[in-house]
Design a protein around this motif. Sequence first.
Motif, PDB file in Angstrom:
ATOM      1  N   SER A 153     -81.585  -7.201  82.469  1.00  0.00           N
ATOM      2  CA  SER A 153     -81.116  -6.302  80.431  1.00  0.00           C
ATOM      3  C   SER A 153     -81.762  -5.406  81.275  1.00  0.00           C
ATOM      4  O   SER A 153     -81.229  -4.424  80.968  1.00  0.00           O
ATOM      5  CB  SER A 153     -81.370  -7.105  79.763  1.00  0.00           C
ATOM      6  OG  SER A 153     -83.311  -6.540  80.163  1.00  0.00           O
ATOM      7  N   TRP A 197     -84.528  -4.485  80.394  1.00  0.00           N
ATOM      8  CA  TRP A 197     -85.695  -3.701  78.968  1.00  0.00           C
ATOM      9  C   TRP A 197     -86.352  -3.999  79.790  1.00  0.00           C
ATOM     10  O   TRP A 197     -87.132  -4.757  80.922  1.00  0.00           O
ATOM     11  CB  TRP A 197     -85.250  -4.429  78.662  1.00  0.00           C
ATOM     12  CG  TRP A 197     -84.006  -4.775  77.154  1.00  0.00           C
ATOM     13  CD1 TRP A 197     -83.058  -3.286  77.687  1.00  0.00           C
ATOM     14  CD2 TRP A 197     -83.055  -5.995  76.771  1.00  0.00           C
ATOM     15  NE1 TRP A 197     -81.987  -3.515  76.815  1.00  0.00           N
ATOM     16  CE2 TRP A 197     -82.442  -5.050  76.224  1.00  0.00           C
ATOM     17  CE3 TRP A 197     -83.898  -7.161  75.762  1.00  0.00           C
ATOM     18  CZ2 TRP A 197     -80.943  -5.400  75.388  1.00  0.00           C
ATOM     19  CZ3 TRP A 197     -82.727  -7.546  76.154  1.00  0.00           C
ATOM     20  CH2 TRP A 197     -81.703  -6.782  75.434  1.00  0.00           C
ATOM     21  N   VAL A 209     -81.236  -5.655  67.134  1.00  0.00           N
ATOM     22  CA  VAL A 209     -82.280  -6.199  67.200  1.00  0.00           C
ATOM     23  C   VAL A 209     -81.482  -7.711  67.930  1.00  0.00           C
ATOM     24  O   VAL A 209     -82.382  -8.773  68.268  1.00  0.00           O
ATOM     25  CB  VAL A 209     -83.364  -5.967  67.131  1.00  0.00           C
ATOM     26  CG1 VAL A 209     -84.936  -7.097  67.040  1.00  0.00           C
ATOM     27  CG2 VAL A 209     -84.478  -4.769  67.358  1.00  0.00           C
ATOM     28  N   VAL A 237     -81.014  -8.596  71.291  1.00  0.00           N
ATOM     29  CA  VAL A 237     -82.253  -8.748  71.932  1.00  0.00           C
ATOM     30  C   VAL A 237     -82.836 -10.239  71.639  1.00  0.00           C
ATOM     31  O   VAL A 237     -83.120 -10.617  72.342  1.00  0.00           O
ATOM     32  CB  VAL A 237     -83.616  -7.810  71.331  1.00  0.00           C
ATOM     33  CG1 VAL A 237     -84.652  -7.824  71.975  1.00  0.00           C
ATOM     34  CG2 VAL A 237     -83.401  -6.388  71.396  1.00  0.00           C
ATOM     35  N   PRO A 271     -86.738  -2.952  74.302  1.00  0.00           N
ATOM     36  CA  PRO A 271     -85.711  -2.811  74.458  1.00  0.00           C
ATOM     37  C   PRO A 271     -85.153  -1.045  75.010  1.00  0.00           C
ATOM     38  O   PRO A 271     -86.586  -0.151  74.933  1.00  0.00           O
ATOM     39  CB  PRO A 271     -84.597  -3.025  73.824  1.00  0.00           C
ATOM     40  CG  PRO A 271     -84.933  -3.363  72.161  1.00  0.00           C
ATOM     41  CD  PRO A 271     -86.437  -3.818  72.574  1.00  0.00           C
TER      42      PRO A 271
END
Length: 281
Positions: free
Chosen positions: A271, A273, A229, A233, A169
Amino acid sequence: MKLIVPAPAKVNLSLWINGKRPDGYHELVTVLHTVNLFDTLTFMPSDRFELQVEGDQLLPLGRSNLIVKAAELFRRATGIKPNVKIKLLKKIPIGAGLGGGSSNAAAALKALNTLYGKPLSEPELHQLAAQIGSDVPFFIRGGLAVATGRGEKLKHYNPAHFKLLLVYPDFSCPTAEVYKSLPPINREMGVEDAEKLIISPLIVGNLREVAENAHNDLEESKHPCVERVKREVKPVLEEVGVKPIMSGSGSCVFGLVEDEKEIDLSPLKKSGWWYKLLTAI
């Protein structure tokens, strides 16, 4: 002589904590496997020791850098002053739970040993590695291993071959602070438990059982990074269709992949990421 050395990342397929040690470290049982995500170290002759870093990640270049520590320990152990220029190309994210710094240190130890005629045996390299950091001894050989103690005691196995989806991330986690924020945990796990829960099903290719048994006690940490997290995530990995596992102290999360065609990557694309499909090596 020019020498180019790859330094692979690792993931923790499981990490259990058997309490805190008198020396301040935690007593661990963890299953480690190297993956095909690499930093690269290039060694060139020079009239002095020099370290350069290429890439978009900022690293200290002084004595706190693990490559510098490795070079100094090599000098003390052998009496050989390593006059080399080292260029480090960073690809492994920092503060991700992937052991990039530890892998760099192990790669430096092995490379210097090769460049100067192998004055140190593998057990001697292992001893030096343990003085640098808990994950460094693992990277002397890499592959698949169960690590105990603070990470320096290793039992190696033949590497398995499987795929995993790794997600980094837009933030990193400070390892020391994650451990400091960990509430008391006292398990009684051993190498045999790790073999039963992770190693044995992994060897026969039962990734579903490995994923079901996978566990990371560091997710109990109250550090804001770990909380983030778990909150941000891991749910995205669940949307993708794999069970999320936090590697080490985070922030990277990964999932074992049986059939990449069944994975829906659209949540990850939204996202923004960094993510990559990797192979265990």
